[in-house]
Design a protein around this motif. Structure first.
Motif, PDB file in Angstrom:
ATOM      1  N   LEU A 195       0.827  -1.209   0.000  1.00 12.59           N
ATOM      2  CA  LEU A 195       0.000   0.000   0.000  1.00 12.59           C
ATOM      3  C   LEU A 195       0.861   1.258   0.000  1.00 12.59           C
ATOM      4  N   ARG A 196       2.007   1.152   0.666  1.00 13.24           N
ATOM      5  CA  ARG A 196       2.915   2.305   0.690  1.00 13.24           C
ATOM      6  C   ARG A 196       4.324   1.839   1.044  1.00 13.24           C
ATOM      7  N   VAL A 197       5.315   2.371   0.350  1.00 14.07           N
ATOM      8  CA  VAL A 197       6.711   2.202   0.733  1.00 14.07           C
ATOM      9  C   VAL A 197       7.280   3.604   0.952  1.00 14.07           C
ATOM     10  N   ARG A 198       7.985   3.767   2.064  1.00 12.26           N
ATOM     11  CA  ARG A 198       8.559   5.080   2.399  1.00 12.26           C
ATOM     12  C   ARG A 198      10.064   4.911   2.627  1.00 12.26           C
ATOM     13  N   LEU A 199      10.849   5.746   1.987  1.00 15.31           N
ATOM     14  CA  LEU A 199      12.314   5.703   2.084  1.00 15.31           C
ATOM     15  C   LEU A 199      12.795   6.979   2.757  1.00 15.31           C
ATOM     16  N   THR A 200      13.386   6.847   3.945  1.00 13.89           N
ATOM     17  CA  THR A 200      13.801   8.012   4.722  1.00 13.89           C
ATOM     18  C   THR A 200      15.309   7.962   4.977  1.00 13.89           C
ATOM     19  N   PRO A 201      16.074   8.955   4.525  1.00 13.61           N
ATOM     20  CA  PRO A 201      17.523   8.949   4.764  1.00 13.61           C
ATOM     21  C   PRO A 201      17.837   9.162   6.240  1.00 13.61           C
ATOM     22  N   VAL A 202      18.879   8.470   6.704  1.00 13.79           N
ATOM     23  CA  VAL A 202      19.374   8.653   8.066  1.00 13.79           C
ATOM     24  C   VAL A 202      20.580   9.587   8.000  1.00 13.79           C
ATOM     25  N   ASN A 203      20.686  10.501   8.956  1.00 22.63           N
ATOM     26  CA  ASN A 203      21.773  11.491   8.960  1.00 22.63           C
ATOM     27  C   ASN A 203      21.765  12.346   7.700  1.00 22.63           C
ATOM     28  N   SER A 204      20.590  12.751   7.266  1.00 22.18           N
ATOM     29  CA  SER A 204      20.454  13.623   6.104  1.00 22.18           C
ATOM     30  C   SER A 204      19.187  14.449   6.263  1.00 22.18           C
ATOM     31  N   THR A 205      19.191  15.637   5.675  1.00 22.56           N
ATOM     32  CA  THR A 205      18.034  16.521   5.782  1.00 22.56           C
ATOM     33  C   THR A 205      17.061  16.325   4.624  1.00 22.56           C
ATOM     34  N   GLU A 206      17.390  15.419   3.691  1.00 20.86           N
ATOM     35  CA  GLU A 206      16.486  15.164   2.575  1.00 20.86           C
ATOM     36  C   GLU A 206      15.158  14.614   3.079  1.00 20.86           C
ATOM     37  N   LYS A 207      14.079  15.010   2.443  1.00 20.26           N
ATOM     38  CA  LYS A 207      12.741  14.554   2.838  1.00 20.26           C
ATOM     39  C   LYS A 207      12.499  13.131   2.336  1.00 20.26           C
ATOM     40  N   PRO A 208      11.628  12.395   3.024  1.00 18.76           N
ATOM     41  CA  PRO A 208      11.336  11.016   2.615  1.00 18.76           C
ATOM     42  C   PRO A 208      10.709  10.950   1.227  1.00 18.76           C
ATOM     43  N   LEU A 209      10.939   9.817   0.563  1.00 24.44           N
ATOM     44  CA  LEU A 209      10.318   9.531  -0.725  1.00 24.44           C
ATOM     45  C   LEU A 209       9.349   8.368  -0.555  1.00 24.44           C
ATOM     46  N   CYS A 210       8.250   8.398  -1.304  1.00 21.13           N
ATOM     47  CA  CYS A 210       7.222   7.361  -1.170  1.00 21.13           C
ATOM     48  C   CYS A 210       6.783   6.821  -2.523  1.00 21.13           C
ATOM     49  N   ARG A 211       6.048   5.741  -2.465  1.00 20.53           N
ATOM     50  CA  ARG A 211       5.315   5.210  -3.612  1.00 20.53           C
ATOM     51  C   ARG A 211       4.122   4.436  -3.060  1.00 20.53           C
ATOM     52  N   TYR A 212       3.008   4.478  -3.793  1.00 12.87           N
ATOM     53  CA  TYR A 212       1.774   3.915  -3.278  1.00 12.87           C
ATOM     54  C   TYR A 212       1.243   2.840  -4.221  1.00 12.87           C
ATOM     55  N   ASP A 213       0.665   1.804  -3.622  1.00 12.73           N
ATOM     56  CA  ASP A 213      -0.053   0.742  -4.324  1.00 12.73           C
ATOM     57  C   ASP A 213       0.797   0.045  -5.399  1.00 12.73           C
ATOM     58  N   LEU A 214       1.623  -0.901  -4.921  1.00  9.91           N
ATOM     59  CA  LEU A 214       2.491  -1.682  -5.802  1.00  9.91           C
ATOM     60  C   LEU A 214       2.210  -3.166  -5.604  1.00  9.91           C
ATOM     61  N   ILE A 215       2.381  -3.935  -6.657  1.00 10.06           N
ATOM     62  CA  ILE A 215       2.317  -5.386  -6.553  1.00 10.06           C
ATOM     63  C   ILE A 215       3.730  -5.942  -6.757  1.00 10.06           C
ATOM     64  N   LEU A 216       4.255  -6.644  -5.748  1.00 11.41           N
ATOM     65  CA  LEU A 216       5.571  -7.273  -5.848  1.00 11.41           C
ATOM     66  C   LEU A 216       5.396  -8.773  -6.038  1.00 11.41           C
ATOM     67  N   GLU A 217       5.713  -9.252  -7.221  1.00 12.95           N
ATOM     68  CA  GLU A 217       5.716 -10.689  -7.457  1.00 12.95           C
ATOM     69  C   GLU A 217       7.069 -11.245  -7.019  1.00 12.95           C
ATOM     70  N   GLU A 218       7.021 -12.384  -6.370  1.00 12.59           N
ATOM     71  CA  GLU A 218       8.239 -12.957  -5.803  1.00 12.59           C
ATOM     72  C   GLU A 218       9.347 -13.079  -6.846  1.00 12.59           C
ATOM     73  N   SER A 219      10.541 -12.595  -6.475  1.00 12.40           N
ATOM     74  CA  SER A 219      11.778 -12.681  -7.272  1.00 12.40           C
ATOM     75  C   SER A 219      11.754 -11.826  -8.534  1.00 12.40           C
ATOM     76  N   LYS A 220      10.752 -10.958  -8.675  1.00 10.63           N
ATOM     77  CA  LYS A 220      10.694 -10.057  -9.824  1.00 10.63           C
ATOM     78  C   LYS A 220      10.883  -8.618  -9.366  1.00 10.63           C
ATOM     79  N   GLU A 221      11.851  -7.954  -9.986  1.00 11.12           N
ATOM     80  CA  GLU A 221      12.164  -6.580  -9.614  1.00 11.12           C
ATOM     81  C   GLU A 221      11.150  -5.617 -10.219  1.00 11.12           C
ATOM     82  N   VAL A 222      10.609  -4.726  -9.403  1.00 12.14           N
ATOM     83  CA  VAL A 222       9.647  -3.719  -9.851  1.00 12.14           C
ATOM     84  C   VAL A 222      10.297  -2.343  -9.717  1.00 12.14           C
TER      85      VAL A 222
END
Length: 452
Positions: free
Chosen positions: A413-440
Motif C-alpha cells: 500500500l505504501r513504501v517510504r524511504l527516509t535517509p538517516v543522517n540527512s536533511t532530505e525529505k522522505p520519498l514514497c510510492r503507493y499501491d504496488l504489486i511485488l511478485e516474488e523474485s521479480k524486480e519492480v
C-alpha cells in the motif's frame, strides 16, 4: 690550480655534511630468520612532519633539544604497530604517515619496536609490550619536562600497539589526550583486568575499532566508544577459506587500519549507531541518534573525537556500522517502511535499488527473514553500497528464499524511504504489486504530509 686543490677537500667536507643531514632513518626491516631466532626490544622513534613527510628522523630518547624538526607548538601523535611475525615493515605505514600529516600539522612519531615484535613466539612479543611501553613512557615524561602537555598527545595503537598505548596511558595516570585502538589484540589479553590491557581509563578519550573479535582481536568494549565494523567479525571482501593463505588469517584484523585510513582521507564518512547488539542494529532498532544533537551519529575513525563530550556523558558506548567489501567502505543508510494489504502473513527478504543516471546503489536486507503483516508497518534498515542523492528511480524485489513453495505476491500500500543522517525529505510510492523474485521499478515521489 693550487687554490682549487686547497678548496676541494673543504667542498667535499661540506657536501658530505649536507648529505649526512639529509639522510633518512627508516623503519627496521627484518626477516623470518630474525623472527625464528627471536629479537630483543630495541625501540626506535622516527619523527615525521609536513616538512619531511617521506623522510623519518631518528629521535633521541634523552635529548629533545637535539631534534630540530620537533615543534613543541604542535600536537604530537604516536603510531605504535603490532606483532610482526615475519619481521617486515607494515605495508600501510607510509600511507598512514602521509594521510595523518595531510589532515593536521603535527609531530608524528612512529614507534618502531620491530626488534621485540618480530618473533615467531607470540608470547615473547606480548612480554615485550611491557618493555616497549616502559621505554615510551620515559620518553613521554621527558618531553613533558620540555613543556609538552600529555593532553596534546594522541596515541594510535594497532593490535599489540593498542595495549602498549594503554600501558603508557596508565603510567601517565590517564592524562594522555587520546588513545585510538585499531583492533586491539585479543590473545593473551582477553579476560585480563584493566591494568593489564587497554582500558577507557588510560586516556581522556579512548576510541576502539573492532574488526576481528572472533580471532586476533579483542571482543569486549574497552573504550569510551567501541566501533564494531560488520559486527566486529568477518569483514566483507576477506577470504572465507584457509586456502587463501596468509590473507585468511590477517585480512579481518588489518581491516581496522584500512578503515582508519579511509577516515583520514575523508573520501566518505562511515557513521556508527550506538546499540546493544549487532542484531538490533541490523533490524534498524538503533537509528535514532538524537542524543548527539545536530551532529548526528558518531563518525568512525579520526574524527570520532568530535563526539567526545557527548560520549563522556553517556559512558562507555558500543556502536555498530556496516561497510562495503572494498574502498570506499562507507555505506549510506536509509529507513524503509512498508505497509501491505495481504490478508495472510508473509515472510521474506527485500532488496532495494536506487538509480540516478548510470549510477545504481543496492541494499539487500537479508540478514534474517522479515514478517509482513496486513496493515502493520514493517520497518527495515537499508544500507546502500553507494550514496545516491535525489534518486530518479527506485526498485523493490521480494524473495522468500524457498524454491519449492508457490510464488507469493506482496501488495504494498505504501513504501517510504527516509535517509538517516540527512536533511532530505522522505520519498514514497503507493499501491504496488511485488511478485516474488521479480524486480519492480518505479519513480519515487515526495511523501504526503500524513506519511511523515
Amino acid at each position: 690550480m693550487l687554490l682549487w686543490q686547497c678548496l676541494t677537500p673543504l667542498l667535499l667536507f661540506i657536501y658530505l655534511q649536507v648529505c649526512k643531514a639529509q639522510e633518512c632513518d627508516e623503519f627496521t626491516d627484518l626477516n623470518l630468520g630474525h623472527a625464528f631466532i627471536g629479537t630483543d626490544v630495541d625501540v626506535r622513534l622516527l619523527l615525521y612532519t609536513r616538512e619531511n613527510v617521506s623522510c623519518g628522523h631518528f629521535m633521541s630518547h634523552t635529548n629533545l633539544s637535539a631534534q630540530t624538526q620537533f615543534n613543541a607548538s604542535r600536537t604530537t601523535t604516536f603510531l605504535v604497530h603490532g606483532y610482526r611475525p615475519t619481521g617486515s615493515p607494515p605495508g600501510w605505514l607510509q600511507n598512514i604517515i602521509e594521510q595523518l600529516l595531510a589532515r593536521k600539522d603535527m609531530n608524528l612519531i612512529i614507534v618502531d619496536w620491530n626488534y621485540g615484535a618480530a618473533n615467531v613466539n607470540y608470547l615473547k612479543a606480548v612480554e615485550n609490550t611491557h618493555k616497549t611501553a616502559d621505554n615510551l613512557t620515559a620518553f613521554v615524561k621527558m618531553i613533558q619536562k620540555h613543556g609538552i602537555s600529555p593532553s596534546s598527545i594522541h596515541m594510535i595503537g594497532v593490535s599489540l600497539g593498542a595495549h602498549i598505548s594503554g600501558f603508557v596511558g596508565a603510567s601517565m595516570n590517564g592524562s594522555i589526550g587520546r588513545i585510538t585502538g585499531l583492533d586491539a589484540a585479543g590473545p593473551m589479553f582477553t579476560g585480563k583486568p584493566a591494568d593489564e590491557r587497554l582500558d577507557h581509563t588510560d586516556a581522556q578519550f579512548v576510541d576502539v575499532l573492532h574488526t576481528d573479535i572472533d580471532a586476533l582481536g579483542f571482543r569486549a568494549p574497552i573504550g569510551h566508544i567501541d566501533f564494531y565494523a560488520n559486527g566486529g567479525t568477518d569483514q566483507p571482501g576477506c577470504p572465507k577459506v584457509i586456502f587463501a593463505g596468509g590473507s585468511y588469517f590477517k585480512c579481518d584484523h588489518q581491516r581496522s587500519v584500512f578503515l582508519y585510513l579511509e577516515s583520514l582521507k575523508q573520501t566518505c564518512v562511515s557513521r556508527a549507531f550506538p546499540c546493544s547488539s549487532y542484531q538490533d542494529f541490523l533490524d534498524g532498532s538503533c537509528v535514532d541518534c538524537s542524543q548527539f544533537g545536530a551532529a548526528g551519529c558518531p563518525a568512525v575513525g579520526y574524527d570520532a573525537v568530535e563526539w567526545k563530550d557527548a560520549l563522556l556523558k553517556l559512558g562507555q558506548t558500543k556502536s555498530y556500522f556496516s561497510t562495503n567489501s572494498a574502498s570506499p567502505f562507507c555505506t549510506t543508510n536509509y529507513k524503509v517502511d512498508l505497509l501491505i494489504w495481504n490478508k495472510e502473513m508473509r515472510w521474506g527478504y527485500i532488496t532495494v535499488k536506487l538509480r540516478k543516471g548510470e549510477n545504481v546503489a543496492v541494499a539487500s536486507i537479508e540478514h534474517s527473514a522479515t514478517k509482513f503483516q496486513r496493515f502493520t508497518e514493517t520497518k527495515l534498515f537499508a544500507q546502500f553500497d553507494k550514496d545516491i542523492r535525489s534518486a530518479v528511480s527506485m526498485s523493490l524485489k521480494f524473495t522468500t528464499g524457498n524454491a519449492f513453495k508457490p510464488k507469493y505476491k506482496l501488495r504494498v500500500l505504501r513504501v517510504r524511504l527516509t535517509p538517516v543522517n540527512s536533511t532530505e525529505k522522505p520519498l514514497c510510492r503507493y499501491d504496488l504489486i511485488l511478485e516474488e523474485s521479480k524486480e519492480v521499478t518505479f519513480k519515487p515521489i515526495p511523501c504526503e504530509e500524513s506519511d511523515f
